[in-house]
Write a protein that holds these residues in place. Structure first.
Motif, PDB file in Angstrom:
ATOM      1  N   THR A  69       0.832  -1.207   0.000  1.00  0.00           N
ATOM      2  CA  THR A  69       0.000   0.000   0.000  1.00  0.00           C
ATOM      3  C   THR A  69       0.866   1.257   0.000  1.00  0.00           C
ATOM      4  O   THR A  69       0.553   2.234  -0.684  1.00  0.00           O
ATOM      5  N   THR A  70       1.957   1.235   0.756  1.00  0.00           N
ATOM      6  CA  THR A  70       2.857   2.391   0.817  1.00  0.00           C
ATOM      7  C   THR A  70       3.430   2.705  -0.562  1.00  0.00           C
ATOM      8  O   THR A  70       3.483   3.868  -0.965  1.00  0.00           O
ATOM      9  N   LEU A  71       3.843   1.691  -1.294  1.00  0.00           N
ATOM     10  CA  LEU A  71       4.392   1.940  -2.627  1.00  0.00           C
ATOM     11  C   LEU A  71       3.344   2.614  -3.509  1.00  0.00           C
ATOM     12  O   LEU A  71       3.648   3.599  -4.198  1.00  0.00           O
ATOM     13  N   ALA A  72       2.126   2.121  -3.468  1.00  0.00           N
ATOM     14  CA  ALA A  72       1.058   2.738  -4.268  1.00  0.00           C
ATOM     15  C   ALA A  72       0.812   4.178  -3.831  1.00  0.00           C
ATOM     16  O   ALA A  72       0.632   5.072  -4.668  1.00  0.00           O
ATOM     17  N   MET A  73       0.812   4.430  -2.523  1.00  0.00           N
ATOM     18  CA  MET A  73       0.569   5.781  -2.007  1.00  0.00           C
ATOM     19  C   MET A  73       1.646   6.756  -2.465  1.00  0.00           C
ATOM     20  O   MET A  73       1.349   7.921  -2.728  1.00  0.00           O
ATOM     21  N   LYS A  74       2.870   6.285  -2.560  1.00  0.00           N
ATOM     22  CA  LYS A  74       3.963   7.160  -2.986  1.00  0.00           C
ATOM     23  C   LYS A  74       3.776   7.640  -4.420  1.00  0.00           C
ATOM     24  O   LYS A  74       4.366   8.634  -4.826  1.00  0.00           O
ATOM     25  N   CYS A  75       2.956   6.938  -5.185  1.00  0.00           N
ATOM     26  CA  CYS A  75       2.739   7.273  -6.591  1.00  0.00           C
ATOM     27  C   CYS A  75       1.437   8.030  -6.831  1.00  0.00           C
ATOM     28  O   CYS A  75       1.207   8.513  -7.949  1.00  0.00           O
ATOM     29  N   GLU A  76       0.607   8.141  -5.813  1.00  0.00           N
ATOM     30  CA  GLU A  76      -0.703   8.778  -5.987  1.00  0.00           C
ATOM     31  C   GLU A  76      -0.582  10.231  -6.420  1.00  0.00           C
ATOM     32  O   GLU A  76       0.264  10.975  -5.921  1.00  0.00           O
ATOM     33  N   GLY A  77      -1.450  10.609  -7.356  1.00  0.00           N
ATOM     34  CA  GLY A  77      -1.553  12.003  -7.769  1.00  0.00           C
ATOM     35  C   GLY A  77      -0.477  12.489  -8.715  1.00  0.00           C
ATOM     36  O   GLY A  77      -0.434  13.674  -9.041  1.00  0.00           O
ATOM     37  N   LEU A  78       0.397  11.602  -9.170  1.00  0.00           N
ATOM     38  CA  LEU A  78       1.476  12.009 -10.067  1.00  0.00           C
ATOM     39  C   LEU A  78       1.146  11.619 -11.508  1.00  0.00           C
ATOM     40  O   LEU A  78       0.527  10.591 -11.762  1.00  0.00           O
ATOM     41  N   SER A  79       1.595  12.428 -12.427  1.00  0.00           N
ATOM     42  CA  SER A  79       1.419  12.135 -13.859  1.00  0.00           C
ATOM     43  C   SER A  79       2.427  11.067 -14.278  1.00  0.00           C
ATOM     44  O   SER A  79       3.385  10.771 -13.552  1.00  0.00           O
ATOM     45  N   ASP A  80       2.227  10.525 -15.471  1.00  0.00           N
ATOM     46  CA  ASP A  80       3.192   9.564 -16.000  1.00  0.00           C
ATOM     47  C   ASP A  80       4.588  10.176 -16.049  1.00  0.00           C
ATOM     48  O   ASP A  80       5.574   9.530 -15.697  1.00  0.00           O
ATOM     49  N   GLU A  81       4.657  11.414 -16.500  1.00  0.00           N
ATOM     50  CA  GLU A  81       5.958  12.085 -16.594  1.00  0.00           C
ATOM     51  C   GLU A  81       6.620  12.202 -15.222  1.00  0.00           C
ATOM     52  O   GLU A  81       7.814  11.951 -15.076  1.00  0.00           O
ATOM     53  N   GLU A  82       5.847  12.572 -14.210  1.00  0.00           N
ATOM     54  CA  GLU A  82       6.407  12.683 -12.863  1.00  0.00           C
ATOM     55  C   GLU A  82       6.826  11.319 -12.323  1.00  0.00           C
ATOM     56  O   GLU A  82       7.856  11.202 -11.663  1.00  0.00           O
ATOM     57  N   LEU A  83       6.048  10.295 -12.622  1.00  0.00           N
ATOM     58  CA  LEU A  83       6.393   8.941 -12.169  1.00  0.00           C
ATOM     59  C   LEU A  83       7.662   8.424 -12.834  1.00  0.00           C
ATOM     60  O   LEU A  83       8.369   7.596 -12.264  1.00  0.00           O
ATOM     61  N   ARG A  84       7.954   8.916 -14.029  1.00  0.00           N
ATOM     62  CA  ARG A  84       9.172   8.506 -14.742  1.00  0.00           C
ATOM     63  C   ARG A  84      10.380   9.345 -14.361  1.00  0.00           C
ATOM     64  O   ARG A  84      11.503   9.045 -14.790  1.00  0.00           O
ATOM     65  N   GLN A  85      10.199  10.391 -13.569  1.00  0.00           N
ATOM     66  CA  GLN A  85      11.304  11.279 -13.216  1.00  0.00           C
ATOM     67  C   GLN A  85      12.382  10.495 -12.480  1.00  0.00           C
ATOM     68  O   GLN A  85      12.117   9.863 -11.461  1.00  0.00           O
ATOM     69  N   ARG A  86      13.597  10.555 -12.991  1.00  0.00           N
ATOM     70  CA  ARG A  86      14.723   9.803 -12.421  1.00  0.00           C
ATOM     71  C   ARG A  86      15.324  10.541 -11.244  1.00  0.00           C
ATOM     72  O   ARG A  86      15.273  11.764 -11.158  1.00  0.00           O
ATOM     73  N   SER A  87      15.953   9.757 -10.382  1.00  0.00           N
ATOM     74  CA  SER A  87      16.549  10.338  -9.181  1.00  0.00           C
ATOM     75  C   SER A  87      17.696  11.280  -9.541  1.00  0.00           C
ATOM     76  O   SER A  87      17.720  12.417  -9.100  1.00  0.00           O
ATOM     77  N   MET A  88      18.649  10.787 -10.312  1.00  0.00           N
ATOM     78  CA  MET A  88      19.774  11.599 -10.782  1.00  0.00           C
ATOM     79  C   MET A  88      20.532  10.801 -11.829  1.00  0.00           C
ATOM     80  O   MET A  88      20.630   9.591 -11.712  1.00  0.00           O
ATOM     81  N   PRO A  89      21.043  11.473 -12.852  1.00  0.00           N
ATOM     82  CA  PRO A  89      21.800  10.762 -13.874  1.00  0.00           C
ATOM     83  C   PRO A  89      23.054  10.134 -13.262  1.00  0.00           C
ATOM     84  O   PRO A  89      23.612  10.711 -12.331  1.00  0.00           O
ATOM     85  N   PRO A  90      23.465   8.990 -13.703  1.00  0.00           N
ATOM     86  CA  PRO A  90      22.941   8.185 -14.801  1.00  0.00           C
ATOM     87  C   PRO A  90      21.905   7.152 -14.346  1.00  0.00           C
ATOM     88  O   PRO A  90      21.509   6.297 -15.127  1.00  0.00           O
ATOM     89  N   SER A  91      21.451   7.224 -13.119  1.00  0.00           N
ATOM     90  CA  SER A  91      20.510   6.247 -12.586  1.00  0.00           C
ATOM     91  C   SER A  91      19.200   6.247 -13.373  1.00  0.00           C
ATOM     92  O   SER A  91      18.713   7.290 -13.788  1.00  0.00           O
ATOM     93  N   THR A  92      18.623   5.060 -13.539  1.00  0.00           N
ATOM     94  CA  THR A  92      17.304   4.942 -14.156  1.00  0.00           C
ATOM     95  C   THR A  92      16.218   4.800 -13.087  1.00  0.00           C
ATOM     96  O   THR A  92      15.059   4.573 -13.418  1.00  0.00           O
ATOM     97  N   LEU A  93      16.569   4.960 -11.824  1.00  0.00           N
ATOM     98  CA  LEU A  93      15.629   4.780 -10.725  1.00  0.00           C
ATOM     99  C   LEU A  93      14.544   5.863 -10.739  1.00  0.00           C
ATOM    100  O   LEU A  93      14.829   7.059 -10.756  1.00  0.00           O
ATOM    101  N   SER A  94      13.294   5.404 -10.766  1.00  0.00           N
ATOM    102  CA  SER A  94      12.132   6.293 -10.732  1.00  0.00           C
ATOM    103  C   SER A  94      11.024   5.563  -9.984  1.00  0.00           C
ATOM    104  O   SER A  94      11.102   4.352  -9.764  1.00  0.00           O
ATOM    105  N   LEU A  95       9.983   6.298  -9.616  1.00  0.00           N
ATOM    106  CA  LEU A  95       8.850   5.651  -8.954  1.00  0.00           C
ATOM    107  C   LEU A  95       8.210   4.605  -9.862  1.00  0.00           C
ATOM    108  O   LEU A  95       7.887   3.493  -9.421  1.00  0.00           O
ATOM    109  N   LEU A  96       8.053   4.932 -11.133  1.00  0.00           N
ATOM    110  CA  LEU A  96       7.460   3.977 -12.061  1.00  0.00           C
ATOM    111  C   LEU A  96       8.371   2.760 -12.228  1.00  0.00           C
ATOM    112  O   LEU A  96       7.889   1.622 -12.302  1.00  0.00           O
TER     113      LEU A  96
END
Length: 160
Positions: free
Chosen positions: A19-46
């Protein structure tokens, strides 16, 4: 009142983390969910949601139902492939993740015991449902910590 079977009681342990993982993504657009932490990492909420779909599949479906089931986003058992969410959408990622979570819950519900054994093909050995449930819970704990920082980086939201 009689107590419920151990697998049914234990299966509730992962619910708050899922449930926590889902809550962390609530209310965000696809673009925001794809936002990476910092280059070169591919880590994002999505990417985390996609990764956790792979984790659920690898540890429940592949261990207890079909050792040869393909991964969701990888032709090999490459958990890193799920992190690349550049072309992914909320719908795609959450549909896969929710299906795998439901399958995992079904495995938990139908188990006669936490000692039920399945075969972990990556390790080439048998593992108990108890061990699988603990492993998946620890995966969520680690990645929900990442999700906290990722969400804060997207829009400043903190806390669960």
């Amino acid at each position: 009142m009689p107590s419920s079977p151990a697998p049914a009681r234990a299966s509730g342990a992962a619910r708050p983390s899922r449930t926590t993982l889902a809550m962390k993504c609530e209310g965000l657009s696809d673009e925001e969910l794809r936002q990476r932490s910092m280059p070169p990492s591919t880590l994002s909420l999505l990417g985390l949601v996609r990764h956790m779909a792979e984790v659920e599949r690898a540890w429940f479906r592949r261990v207890f139902q079909d050792n040869d089931a393909p991964m969701v986003w990888s032709d090999t058992v490459d958990f890193q492939a799920a992190y690349d969410a550049d072309a992914s959408t909320r719908r795609e990622a959450f549909t896969a993740w929710e299906a795998e979570v439901e399958n995992s819950r079904r495995v938990e519900r139908e188990a006669a015991s936490l000692d039920q054994a399945g075969h972990q093909p990556r390790w080439g050995e048998d593992v108990s449902l108890r061990m699988v449930m603990l492993h998946v819970l620890l995966e969520y704990a680690r990645h929900n910590g990442h999700a906290d920082f990722l969400r804060e980086g997207v829009d400043g939201t903190v806390g669960a």
